[in-house]
Design a protein around this motif. Sequence first.
Motif, PDB file in Angstrom:
ATOM      1  N   ILE A 383     -11.445  29.003 -25.307  1.00 51.38           N
ATOM      2  CA  ILE A 383     -10.114  28.820 -24.764  1.00 51.38           C
ATOM      3  C   ILE A 383      -9.137  28.498 -25.898  1.00 51.38           C
ATOM      4  O   ILE A 383      -9.482  27.784 -26.837  1.00 51.38           O
ATOM      5  CB  ILE A 383     -10.141  27.709 -23.688  1.00 51.38           C
ATOM      6  CG1 ILE A 383      -8.868  27.732 -22.846  1.00 51.38           C
ATOM      7  CG2 ILE A 383     -10.347  26.345 -24.311  1.00 51.38           C
ATOM      8  CD1 ILE A 383      -8.967  26.860 -21.612  1.00 51.38           C
ATOM      9  N   PRO A 384      -7.910  29.056 -25.875  1.00 54.30           N
ATOM     10  CA  PRO A 384      -6.954  28.795 -26.959  1.00 54.30           C
ATOM     11  C   PRO A 384      -6.613  27.311 -27.085  1.00 54.30           C
ATOM     12  O   PRO A 384      -6.511  26.591 -26.093  1.00 54.30           O
ATOM     13  CB  PRO A 384      -5.720  29.605 -26.545  1.00 54.30           C
ATOM     14  CG  PRO A 384      -6.243  30.666 -25.633  1.00 54.30           C
ATOM     15  CD  PRO A 384      -7.396  30.032 -24.906  1.00 54.30           C
ATOM     16  N   LEU A 385      -6.419  26.874 -28.324  1.00 57.28           N
ATOM     17  CA  LEU A 385      -6.075  25.485 -28.579  1.00 57.28           C
ATOM     18  C   LEU A 385      -4.647  25.192 -28.117  1.00 57.28           C
ATOM     19  O   LEU A 385      -3.761  26.043 -28.264  1.00 57.28           O
ATOM     20  CB  LEU A 385      -6.199  25.160 -30.074  1.00 57.28           C
ATOM     21  CG  LEU A 385      -7.572  24.756 -30.604  1.00 57.28           C
ATOM     22  CD1 LEU A 385      -8.609  25.838 -30.360  1.00 57.28           C
ATOM     23  CD2 LEU A 385      -7.483  24.433 -32.096  1.00 57.28           C
ATOM     24  N   PRO A 386      -4.402  24.008 -27.568  1.00 58.06           N
ATOM     25  CA  PRO A 386      -3.028  23.652 -27.212  1.00 58.06           C
ATOM     26  C   PRO A 386      -2.191  23.426 -28.468  1.00 58.06           C
ATOM     27  O   PRO A 386      -2.719  23.105 -29.536  1.00 58.06           O
ATOM     28  CB  PRO A 386      -3.204  22.350 -26.420  1.00 58.06           C
ATOM     29  CG  PRO A 386      -4.466  21.756 -26.950  1.00 58.06           C
ATOM     30  CD  PRO A 386      -5.360  22.920 -27.274  1.00 58.06           C
ATOM     31  N   LYS A 387      -0.884  23.578 -28.323  1.00 63.32           N
ATOM     32  CA  LYS A 387       0.006  23.297 -29.443  1.00 63.32           C
ATOM     33  C   LYS A 387       0.236  21.797 -29.560  1.00 63.32           C
ATOM     34  O   LYS A 387       0.296  21.092 -28.556  1.00 63.32           O
ATOM     35  CB  LYS A 387       1.339  24.018 -29.236  1.00 63.32           C
ATOM     36  CG  LYS A 387       1.243  25.538 -29.276  1.00 63.32           C
ATOM     37  CD  LYS A 387       2.605  26.174 -29.085  1.00 63.32           C
ATOM     38  CE  LYS A 387       2.508  27.695 -29.137  1.00 63.32           C
ATOM     39  NZ  LYS A 387       3.836  28.340 -28.937  1.00 63.32           N
ATOM     40  N   GLU A 394      -6.712  22.302 -19.595  1.00 63.08           N
ATOM     41  CA  GLU A 394      -7.844  21.824 -18.804  1.00 63.08           C
ATOM     42  C   GLU A 394      -9.128  22.368 -19.418  1.00 63.08           C
ATOM     43  O   GLU A 394      -9.278  23.582 -19.594  1.00 63.08           O
ATOM     44  CB  GLU A 394      -7.722  22.289 -17.361  1.00 63.08           C
ATOM     45  CG  GLU A 394      -8.806  21.772 -16.427  1.00 63.08           C
ATOM     46  CD  GLU A 394      -8.586  20.338 -15.966  1.00 63.08           C
ATOM     47  OE1 GLU A 394      -9.547  19.741 -15.440  1.00 63.08           O
ATOM     48  OE2 GLU A 394      -7.466  19.824 -16.135  1.00 63.08           O
ATOM     49  N   ILE A 395     -10.042  21.448 -19.762  1.00 61.92           N
ATOM     50  CA  ILE A 395     -11.290  21.815 -20.430  1.00 61.92           C
ATOM     51  C   ILE A 395     -12.476  21.281 -19.630  1.00 61.92           C
ATOM     52  O   ILE A 395     -12.467  20.135 -19.188  1.00 61.92           O
ATOM     53  CB  ILE A 395     -11.342  21.230 -21.860  1.00 61.92           C
ATOM     54  CG1 ILE A 395     -10.253  21.836 -22.742  1.00 61.92           C
ATOM     55  CG2 ILE A 395     -12.711  21.466 -22.501  1.00 61.92           C
ATOM     56  CD1 ILE A 395     -10.447  23.295 -23.061  1.00 61.92           C
ATOM     57  N   ALA A 396     -13.482  22.125 -19.429  1.00 60.99           N
ATOM     58  CA  ALA A 396     -14.729  21.697 -18.802  1.00 60.99           C
ATOM     59  C   ALA A 396     -15.893  22.204 -19.653  1.00 60.99           C
ATOM     60  O   ALA A 396     -15.904  23.365 -20.037  1.00 60.99           O
ATOM     61  CB  ALA A 396     -14.836  22.228 -17.372  1.00 60.99           C
ATOM     62  N   PRO A 397     -16.867  21.325 -19.963  1.00 61.43           N
ATOM     63  CA  PRO A 397     -16.907  19.909 -19.599  1.00 61.43           C
ATOM     64  C   PRO A 397     -15.924  19.088 -20.422  1.00 61.43           C
ATOM     65  O   PRO A 397     -15.355  19.587 -21.395  1.00 61.43           O
ATOM     66  CB  PRO A 397     -18.339  19.510 -19.916  1.00 61.43           C
ATOM     67  CG  PRO A 397     -18.723  20.408 -21.054  1.00 61.43           C
ATOM     68  CD  PRO A 397     -18.053  21.722 -20.754  1.00 61.43           C
ATOM     69  N   ALA A 398     -15.722  17.815 -20.021  1.00 58.35           N
ATOM     70  CA  ALA A 398     -14.909  16.902 -20.810  1.00 58.35           C
ATOM     71  C   ALA A 398     -15.619  16.582 -22.119  1.00 58.35           C
ATOM     72  O   ALA A 398     -16.799  16.906 -22.304  1.00 58.35           O
ATOM     73  CB  ALA A 398     -14.650  15.618 -20.017  1.00 58.35           C
ATOM     74  N   LYS A 427      -8.067  16.941 -19.200  1.00 56.52           N
ATOM     75  CA  LYS A 427      -6.856  17.497 -19.771  1.00 56.52           C
ATOM     76  C   LYS A 427      -6.798  17.015 -21.212  1.00 56.52           C
ATOM     77  O   LYS A 427      -6.943  15.819 -21.481  1.00 56.52           O
ATOM     78  CB  LYS A 427      -5.631  17.031 -18.994  1.00 56.52           C
ATOM     79  CG  LYS A 427      -5.523  17.659 -17.610  1.00 56.52           C
ATOM     80  CD  LYS A 427      -4.241  17.235 -16.912  1.00 56.52           C
ATOM     81  CE  LYS A 427      -4.135  17.913 -15.547  1.00 56.52           C
ATOM     82  NZ  LYS A 427      -2.895  17.508 -14.827  1.00 56.52           N
ATOM     83  N   TYR A 428      -6.592  17.946 -22.138  1.00 54.13           N
ATOM     84  CA  TYR A 428      -6.746  17.629 -23.560  1.00 54.13           C
ATOM     85  C   TYR A 428      -5.574  18.206 -24.327  1.00 54.13           C
ATOM     86  O   TYR A 428      -5.200  19.373 -24.150  1.00 54.13           O
ATOM     87  CB  TYR A 428      -8.047  18.233 -24.075  1.00 54.13           C
ATOM     88  CG  TYR A 428      -8.480  17.767 -25.443  1.00 54.13           C
ATOM     89  CD1 TYR A 428      -9.087  16.528 -25.617  1.00 54.13           C
ATOM     90  CD2 TYR A 428      -8.304  18.569 -26.569  1.00 54.13           C
ATOM     91  CE1 TYR A 428      -9.504  16.105 -26.866  1.00 54.13           C
ATOM     92  CE2 TYR A 428      -8.726  18.153 -27.823  1.00 54.13           C
ATOM     93  CZ  TYR A 428      -9.321  16.917 -27.965  1.00 54.13           C
ATOM     94  OH  TYR A 428      -9.747  16.498 -29.198  1.00 54.13           O
ATOM     95  N   GLY A 429      -4.976  17.381 -25.160  1.00 53.87           N
ATOM     96  CA  GLY A 429      -3.841  17.831 -25.950  1.00 53.87           C
ATOM     97  C   GLY A 429      -3.851  17.239 -27.339  1.00 53.87           C
ATOM     98  O   GLY A 429      -4.527  16.237 -27.612  1.00 53.87           O
ATOM     99  N   PHE A 430      -3.080  17.862 -28.238  1.00 59.57           N
ATOM    100  CA  PHE A 430      -2.952  17.374 -29.610  1.00 59.57           C
ATOM    101  C   PHE A 430      -1.599  16.699 -29.792  1.00 59.57           C
ATOM    102  O   PHE A 430      -0.593  17.109 -29.205  1.00 59.57           O
ATOM    103  CB  PHE A 430      -3.091  18.521 -30.609  1.00 59.57           C
ATOM    104  CG  PHE A 430      -4.458  19.151 -30.638  1.00 59.57           C
ATOM    105  CD1 PHE A 430      -5.590  18.365 -30.718  1.00 59.57           C
ATOM    106  CD2 PHE A 430      -4.605  20.533 -30.588  1.00 59.57           C
ATOM    107  CE1 PHE A 430      -6.853  18.936 -30.744  1.00 59.57           C
ATOM    108  CE2 PHE A 430      -5.856  21.116 -30.609  1.00 59.57           C
ATOM    109  CZ  PHE A 430      -6.986  20.318 -30.687  1.00 59.57           C
TER     110      PHE A 430
END
Length: 562
Positions: A383-387, A394-398, A427-430
């Motif tokens: 899955i593409p990385l968030p900016k 949303e990422i599975a698994p955590a 939910k994961y962000g940089f």
Amino acid sequence: MHITLKTMVVALGFAGMASAAFAGPVSEQMLAQDPSDSWLHTNGNWAGHRYSVLSQLNNRNAKDLKVAWTTSVGAKTDSQATPLYHDGLIYFPQDNKVFAIDADNGKIAWKYEHKLPDDWGGYNVPFFTGKHRGVAILGENVYFLSNDNKLHALNYKTGKPKFVADYQKDGIVYPKDFAKAGDANGYISTVGPMAVPGAIILPMNGTDTGGLEGFVLGVSPEDGKLLWKANMIPRPDEPGGDTWPAGSQKYGGAGPWIAGSYDPDLKMYFTGTANAYEWNPKNRGGGEMDNVGAASIVAVSTDSGKVNWRYVGVPGDPWDFDIPQTPMVITIDGKKTIVQPNKTGYIHHLDAKTGKYLKADLFIDKINWIKGYDKNGRPIDMIPLPKEGGDPVEIAPALLGGVNMYPNAYNPNTGNLYLAATESSMKYGFEDIKLISNVRHFGAYQEFNFGDEVDKAVNVKTGKEVWRDTQVGKPGYAGGMLTTAGNLVVYTTQGGRFTVADARTGEKLYELNTGIAAKSGPITFMHKGKQLIVQPLGGTPGFGRDEANGVEFGHAIIAFTR
């Protein structure tokens, strides 16, 4: 029956004295055996199977189990260690102490306590302080690695120290001197040592206390002197060295968080490694470089400390998955194979000698971070990385993973792996990498969506699920798995339900609601002619999982009889 306690060591069976054949100092020949009368390794044997050849307790009589005794060591934080047992005593590390517990009655036979340095503390250090994942035993010594990276060799009968060796000096690992630390706090040890022929293996982790590269040390059992030092991240001139930006290796992370395994024929120690640091990958290739050595399985020669191979399971490790779980050594169709269930939701199979990728079997239901692994062991369509600063994904698994630090098991009779698994997403962000307490912060954030704890059996050859025990509406992980020749699998849910099940069918044979979270694995051994099962319990609420299970933090001493 509801019991509240901080740390409880539960023994199921009758108490007694160890058999004469397994009394006295521990030899290398004894260490080479699968566990029977004694339990001499964190994971039972060098291969990491957590399988006992004992069958006095079995699927026909497990229903008759009753509690023999309980005790408490007064833990102040999570009890994550699997105990050892030998010659009448159970050895359990907690809060920078080692306890020897009399298997007759649960009384403390001796206690050894280590005081941390006065300047102990700093960024993220309290999260690890007091937590340990095992001890080792060889000859007349129990070997304990304290949080400040000192190796304590203690007489196994008295607890009197033979030596204390310090590795945060002389350039072995960086000193924990905050005035000089710059952008890192130094190393911290929570992993237990392992005894192999000629050496005590010590994992050294500097990953999440500000970022330092991970190492595995081999030291002398006689005096703790350094024999060799293996770097988990390759040097620029080593294979994989070009997968890191110049200079980033020195703060790259990749420390070993969990006990490894060993093969005496190959003379290799196998370990999974932790995340790359920072979690935001912009300083280590922006997610475009593999960062070999982080989120990897690494094989180290125990003769020389040379790294024989590295396999990276999560290239660039942008999700803080890492794959630190114990790589089991299992012979499958005549091939000695590394089998590692890990955070990614997959069970990786590698050739033990060469590290060649063989396959990866999916063991969780909910996954979206990749679509699978290709024939070369690389993720397909990640899955593409968030900016940075943008919307999270949303990422599975955590990032806590399909399995986490809690040990899994393998039974050669059933051919099954037993997994302390869970379903989750996040939910994961940089975000920008900030300086906090003079160290670089993670540069990432997450919001967990916890699913059910799912304890399951998976066939090691086919990857197919055999049975599962779902804790509906109760998130988290079992504390760890044990399996035996008596066709048993033993585990305690994070909600505190001690469970003995049929290893082939999953049928529950005995259950006890302890009301205490489990964060470590059980063991079994023979004592005065009776087989016992010992399960440490106790943990603090963490990551929002314990609260949903309704467990509390406390301690007590309880006796069980049979």
